[in-house]
Design a protein around this motif. Structure first.
Motif, PDB file in Angstrom:
ATOM      1  N   SER A 178      29.278 100.721  38.879  1.00 32.72           N
ATOM      2  CA  SER A 178      29.908  99.832  37.902  1.00 32.72           C
ATOM      3  C   SER A 178      30.166 100.554  36.583  1.00 32.72           C
ATOM      4  O   SER A 178      31.236 100.413  35.973  1.00 32.72           O
ATOM      5  CB  SER A 178      29.021  98.604  37.665  1.00 32.72           C
ATOM      6  OG  SER A 178      29.575  97.777  36.675  1.00 32.72           O
ATOM      7  N   ILE A 179      29.189 101.355  36.140  1.00 35.56           N
ATOM      8  CA  ILE A 179      29.355 102.138  34.908  1.00 35.56           C
ATOM      9  C   ILE A 179      30.506 103.126  35.061  1.00 35.56           C
ATOM     10  O   ILE A 179      31.339 103.278  34.164  1.00 35.56           O
ATOM     11  CB  ILE A 179      28.037 102.863  34.562  1.00 35.56           C
ATOM     12  CG1 ILE A 179      26.992 101.863  34.074  1.00 35.56           C
ATOM     13  CG2 ILE A 179      28.269 103.941  33.508  1.00 35.56           C
ATOM     14  CD1 ILE A 179      25.596 102.445  33.922  1.00 35.56           C
ATOM     15  N   CYS A 180      30.560 103.796  36.203  1.00 34.31           N
ATOM     16  CA  CYS A 180      31.619 104.788  36.450  1.00 34.31           C
ATOM     17  C   CYS A 180      33.001 104.148  36.493  1.00 34.31           C
ATOM     18  O   CYS A 180      33.998 104.795  36.158  1.00 34.31           O
ATOM     19  CB  CYS A 180      31.353 105.530  37.756  1.00 34.31           C
ATOM     20  SG  CYS A 180      29.911 106.616  37.700  1.00 34.31           S
ATOM     21  N   GLU A 224      30.831  96.498  25.988  1.00 32.09           N
ATOM     22  CA  GLU A 224      29.544  95.934  25.525  1.00 32.09           C
ATOM     23  C   GLU A 224      28.388  96.830  25.963  1.00 32.09           C
ATOM     24  O   GLU A 224      27.453  97.073  25.197  1.00 32.09           O
ATOM     25  CB  GLU A 224      29.360  94.522  26.102  1.00 32.09           C
ATOM     26  CG  GLU A 224      30.350  93.495  25.607  1.00 32.09           C
ATOM     27  CD  GLU A 224      29.852  92.751  24.387  1.00 32.09           C
ATOM     28  OE1 GLU A 224      28.690  92.956  23.999  1.00 32.09           O
ATOM     29  OE2 GLU A 224      30.641  91.973  23.812  1.00 32.09           O
ATOM     30  N   ASN A 225      28.463  97.313  27.186  1.00 33.89           N
ATOM     31  CA  ASN A 225      27.392  98.154  27.730  1.00 33.89           C
ATOM     32  C   ASN A 225      27.258  99.442  26.921  1.00 33.89           C
ATOM     33  O   ASN A 225      26.144  99.841  26.533  1.00 33.89           O
ATOM     34  CB  ASN A 225      27.684  98.468  29.205  1.00 33.89           C
ATOM     35  CG  ASN A 225      26.470  99.014  29.921  1.00 33.89           C
ATOM     36  OD1 ASN A 225      25.333  98.737  29.560  1.00 33.89           O
ATOM     37  ND2 ASN A 225      26.708  99.805  30.947  1.00 33.89           N
ATOM     38  N   LEU A 248      23.986 100.744  24.509  1.00 28.66           N
ATOM     39  CA  LEU A 248      23.286 102.001  24.756  1.00 28.66           C
ATOM     40  C   LEU A 248      23.393 102.959  23.569  1.00 28.66           C
ATOM     41  O   LEU A 248      22.398 103.551  23.141  1.00 28.66           O
ATOM     42  CB  LEU A 248      23.853 102.680  26.010  1.00 28.66           C
ATOM     43  CG  LEU A 248      23.610 101.968  27.346  1.00 28.66           C
ATOM     44  CD1 LEU A 248      24.343 102.709  28.461  1.00 28.66           C
ATOM     45  CD2 LEU A 248      22.129 101.886  27.667  1.00 28.66           C
ATOM     46  N   ILE A 249      24.604 103.110  23.039  1.00 25.73           N
ATOM     47  CA  ILE A 249      24.836 104.137  22.029  1.00 25.73           C
ATOM     48  C   ILE A 249      24.305 103.738  20.658  1.00 25.73           C
ATOM     49  O   ILE A 249      23.675 104.540  19.965  1.00 25.73           O
ATOM     50  CB  ILE A 249      26.333 104.492  21.963  1.00 25.73           C
ATOM     51  CG1 ILE A 249      26.699 105.321  23.195  1.00 25.73           C
ATOM     52  CG2 ILE A 249      26.675 105.259  20.694  1.00 25.73           C
ATOM     53  CD1 ILE A 249      28.117 105.783  23.272  1.00 25.73           C
ATOM     54  N   VAL A 250      24.519 102.502  20.243  1.00 29.81           N
ATOM     55  CA  VAL A 250      24.079 102.093  18.907  1.00 29.81           C
ATOM     56  C   VAL A 250      22.558 102.123  18.808  1.00 29.81           C
ATOM     57  O   VAL A 250      21.997 102.556  17.788  1.00 29.81           O
ATOM     58  CB  VAL A 250      24.648 100.708  18.544  1.00 29.81           C
ATOM     59  CG1 VAL A 250      24.019 100.185  17.258  1.00 29.81           C
ATOM     60  CG2 VAL A 250      26.171 100.805  18.389  1.00 29.81           C
ATOM     61  N   GLU A 251      21.887 101.707  19.858  1.00 31.75           N
ATOM     62  CA  GLU A 251      20.418 101.780  19.852  1.00 31.75           C
ATOM     63  C   GLU A 251      19.947 103.227  19.719  1.00 31.75           C
ATOM     64  O   GLU A 251      19.041 103.537  18.941  1.00 31.75           O
ATOM     65  CB  GLU A 251      19.850 101.181  21.143  1.00 31.75           C
ATOM     66  CG  GLU A 251      18.335 101.218  21.199  1.00 31.75           C
ATOM     67  CD  GLU A 251      17.768 100.717  22.525  1.00 31.75           C
ATOM     68  OE1 GLU A 251      16.529 100.717  22.663  1.00 31.75           O
ATOM     69  OE2 GLU A 251      18.560 100.328  23.415  1.00 31.75           O
ATOM     70  N   ASP A 252      20.606 104.132  20.442  1.00 27.85           N
ATOM     71  CA  ASP A 252      20.254 105.550  20.381  1.00 27.85           C
ATOM     72  C   ASP A 252      20.532 106.116  18.987  1.00 27.85           C
ATOM     73  O   ASP A 252      19.746 106.903  18.446  1.00 27.85           O
ATOM     74  CB  ASP A 252      21.053 106.313  21.445  1.00 27.85           C
ATOM     75  CG  ASP A 252      20.584 107.746  21.612  1.00 27.85           C
ATOM     76  OD1 ASP A 252      19.372 107.963  21.709  1.00 27.85           O
ATOM     77  OD2 ASP A 252      21.439 108.650  21.629  1.00 27.85           O
ATOM     78  N   TRP A 259      31.368 101.203  15.885  1.00 28.81           N
ATOM     79  CA  TRP A 259      30.963 100.566  17.137  1.00 28.81           C
ATOM     80  C   TRP A 259      30.804  99.054  16.938  1.00 28.81           C
ATOM     81  O   TRP A 259      31.255  98.254  17.771  1.00 28.81           O
ATOM     82  CB  TRP A 259      29.647 101.164  17.650  1.00 28.81           C
ATOM     83  CG  TRP A 259      29.826 102.353  18.542  1.00 28.81           C
ATOM     84  CD1 TRP A 259      29.600 103.661  18.242  1.00 28.81           C
ATOM     85  CD2 TRP A 259      30.276 102.335  19.906  1.00 28.81           C
ATOM     86  NE1 TRP A 259      29.887 104.467  19.316  1.00 28.81           N
ATOM     87  CE2 TRP A 259      30.298 103.682  20.358  1.00 28.81           C
ATOM     88  CE3 TRP A 259      30.659 101.327  20.789  1.00 28.81           C
ATOM     89  CZ2 TRP A 259      30.694 104.030  21.647  1.00 28.81           C
ATOM     90  CZ3 TRP A 259      31.057 101.673  22.089  1.00 28.81           C
ATOM     91  CH2 TRP A 259      31.072 103.012  22.491  1.00 28.81           C
ATOM     92  N   GLU A 260      30.192  98.657  15.850  1.00 28.55           N
ATOM     93  CA  GLU A 260      29.975  97.226  15.595  1.00 28.55           C
ATOM     94  C   GLU A 260      31.296  96.500  15.362  1.00 28.55           C
ATOM     95  O   GLU A 260      31.477  95.357  15.779  1.00 28.55           O
ATOM     96  CB  GLU A 260      29.038  97.056  14.396  1.00 28.55           C
ATOM     97  CG  GLU A 260      27.604  97.476  14.740  1.00 28.55           C
ATOM     98  CD  GLU A 260      26.649  97.437  13.557  1.00 28.55           C
ATOM     99  OE1 GLU A 260      27.135  97.417  12.396  1.00 28.55           O
ATOM    100  OE2 GLU A 260      25.420  97.448  13.794  1.00 28.55           O
ATOM    101  N   LYS A 261      32.245  97.181  14.728  1.00 28.04           N
ATOM    102  CA  LYS A 261      33.551  96.581  14.458  1.00 28.04           C
ATOM    103  C   LYS A 261      34.392  96.432  15.729  1.00 28.04           C
ATOM    104  O   LYS A 261      35.198  95.506  15.851  1.00 28.04           O
ATOM    105  CB  LYS A 261      34.281  97.460  13.433  1.00 28.04           C
ATOM    106  CG  LYS A 261      35.597  96.885  12.930  1.00 28.04           C
ATOM    107  CD  LYS A 261      36.104  97.671  11.726  1.00 28.04           C
ATOM    108  CE  LYS A 261      36.623  99.033  12.128  1.00 28.04           C
ATOM    109  NZ  LYS A 261      37.185  99.780  10.974  1.00 28.04           N
ATOM    110  N   ASN A 262      34.200  97.342  16.695  1.00 26.79           N
ATOM    111  CA  ASN A 262      35.093  97.391  17.870  1.00 26.79           C
ATOM    112  C   ASN A 262      34.419  97.017  19.188  1.00 26.79           C
ATOM    113  O   ASN A 262      35.041  97.163  20.248  1.00 26.79           O
ATOM    114  CB  ASN A 262      35.685  98.796  17.985  1.00 26.79           C
ATOM    115  CG  ASN A 262      36.597  99.138  16.823  1.00 26.79           C
ATOM    116  OD1 ASN A 262      37.675  98.569  16.681  1.00 26.79           O
ATOM    117  ND2 ASN A 262      36.171 100.065  15.966  1.00 26.79           N
ATOM    118  N   LYS A 263      33.212  96.543  19.131  1.00 23.27           N
ATOM    119  CA  LYS A 263      32.461  96.197  20.355  1.00 23.27           C
ATOM    120  C   LYS A 263      33.280  95.268  21.259  1.00 23.27           C
ATOM    121  O   LYS A 263      33.800  94.251  20.817  1.00 23.27           O
ATOM    122  CB  LYS A 263      31.143  95.527  19.975  1.00 23.27           C
ATOM    123  CG  LYS A 263      30.298  95.075  21.151  1.00 23.27           C
ATOM    124  CD  LYS A 263      28.947  94.542  20.718  1.00 23.27           C
ATOM    125  CE  LYS A 263      29.062  93.279  19.907  1.00 23.27           C
ATOM    126  NZ  LYS A 263      27.734  92.643  19.672  1.00 23.27           N
TER     127      LYS A 263
END
Length: 428
Positions: A11-13, A257-258, A262-266, A290-294
């Motif tokens: 699904s990610i791919c 969203e996924n 993952l990225i913002v938390e990192d 990222w927050e603006k374009n999620k």
């Protein structure tokens, strides 16, 4: 458990990976799903075997920047054969030796389980992913074989049962040393620690400002963050303004969203670990975008406050900069070499870098602290113009073909020193 994890990977791919549109239909997930299901039913699937199956599936996408790995811990250790090889013509030459004491650098492998190298080349073509012997990575392939035929430096041949040794822990190197009068050597094996790179530059500011020649060795560079090398750029570029605008190239980021989660938390975790102000600024801009374009899919982020297309603070010294590159330089290492090539001070010599940044800005999805999938979330517009770096890398100004001579003598360094001396003699 394994089947569910694999379905999530697929699904990610197909949705979150930044190459999913370009590579739609390249993969065959059903084949792997069935194999996993059969092995699970027979209780034959181990974490190591599952990781190998997933990594084989990912080969369909032909992307060195995408990989699946077993997380190393006391119960799950990583192993290798205790040495590394490089192919030259019809042999694999042992280029470095780790824990395997029965071989020496320069020994050559004639065959693996009686299969000659040309046969192995054809057999493993899909996994090698390259059409140039300098760019091939045989490390994981050799691990699958139980014995090989070796020829030593005296021409004597013998059979060697291959063993597996716990992989040595990677220790990054950020160093600067005097080679000769007026020549400095900087070695950077990654750009993963902006504080360490910044500290190296601060501690050696006087030398960098006064020495005429600088050699930067990134032949082994595991990448990290581009912002790590920004403090080095004034020493790489001349005093006059230099345009490093990448020819109107754009980067689109797949803002699912996924990927956001993952990225913002990192990135927020990175803010706690890094002190460098420049890196903090870059991370905060990324988080804001990222927050603006999620949830908006592919978007070009607004980096206008970060992009300095003119190096204003270029220095007189060093007058000459030589960058040593090779295929084991990747990701932010690719970016660094590409940026350096825009400076009139610089000559890049060696071999092309790995070239993985067509698809970059990796997200990391983990499962139970046992597995990790690393995959790109950004895509460069150069791909549409047929100018991608995949399979090509960032090419040096001076290509030095790899030969077995490199095992015993640093041919690249020798040429770098000769170039510096020839330039100096012309000025006298």
């Amino acid at each position: 458990m394994y089947k569910e994890i694999f379905q999530e990977i697929v699904s990610i791919c197909h949705h979150d990976y930044s190459g999913w549109e370009d590579k739609k239909g390249w993969d065959s997930p059903d084949v792997y799903t069935k194999a996993i299901q059969v092995m699970e039913e027979k209780n034959e699937l181990t974490p190591i075997k599952f990781a190998e199956i997933v990594q084989d599936y990912l080969l369909d996408f032909k992307d060195h920047h995408m990989f699946f790995k077993l997380v190393t811990n006391e119960n799950q250790k990583q192993y290798d054969v205790g040495f590394k090889v490089k192919r030259f013509e019809d042999r694999l030459y042992i280029s470095s030796v780790g824990k395997e004491s029965r071989v020496e650098k320069g020994n050559s492998i004639i065959s693996l389980e009686n299969k000659r190298i040309p046969e192995l080349l054809e057999l493993h073509k899909r996994r090698l992913l390259e059409n140039n012997q300098e760019r091939e990575n045989w490390d994981t392939i050799i691990r699958e074989y139980s014995y090989c035929e070796i020829e030593n430096l005296n021409g004597k041949r013998f059979m060697l049962d291959l063993k597996k040794y716990e992989r040595a822990k990677y220790i990054p190197q950020y160093s600067l040393q005097n080679l000769e009068d007026e020549i400095l050597l900087m070695t950077l094996t990654d750009f993963g620690n902006p504080d360490a790179v910044n500290e190296l530059i601060k501690d050696n500011k006087e030398k960098l400002n006064n020495f005429k020649n600088l050699i930067i060795d990134v032949r082994i560079n595991n990448g990290g963050s581009d912002s790590s090398y920004y403090p080095l750029l004034p020493y790489i570029f001349p005093e006059q303004l230099t345009n490093i605008n990448p020819d109107e190239e754009s980067m689109l980021i797949n803002c699912t969203e996924n990927n956001y989660n993952l990225i913002v938390e990192d990135m927020k975790n990175s803010l706690k670990e890094v002190e460098d102000e420049g890196t903090h600024k870059v991370i905060n801009v990324f988080i804001r975008e990222w927050e603006k374009n999620k949830g908006r899919g592919f978007v070009e982020f607004d980096f206008s406050e970060l992009k300095t297309f003119e190096i204003i603070g270029g220095r007189k010294n060093p007058e000459r900069v030589i960058v040593l590159a090779d295929v084991t330089c990747a990701s932010s290492g690719d970016s660094f070499v590409e940026t350096c090539k825009k400076s009139s001070k610089v000559k890049v010599i060696g071999r092309p870098t790995l070239g993985v940044n067509d698809y970059a800005n990796l997200a990391i999805k983990s499962w139970n602290g046992l597995f990790e999938l690393w995959y790109p979330t950004s895509r460069l517009s150069r791909i549409d113009e047929g100018k991608g770096m995949t399979g090509v890398g960032i090419t040096p100004h001076v290509h030095i073909p790899w030969t077995p001579e490199h095992i015993f003598e640093d041919i690249d360094m020798k040429m770098a020193l000769n170039m510096i001396k020839e330039t100096a003699s012309r000025k006298i």
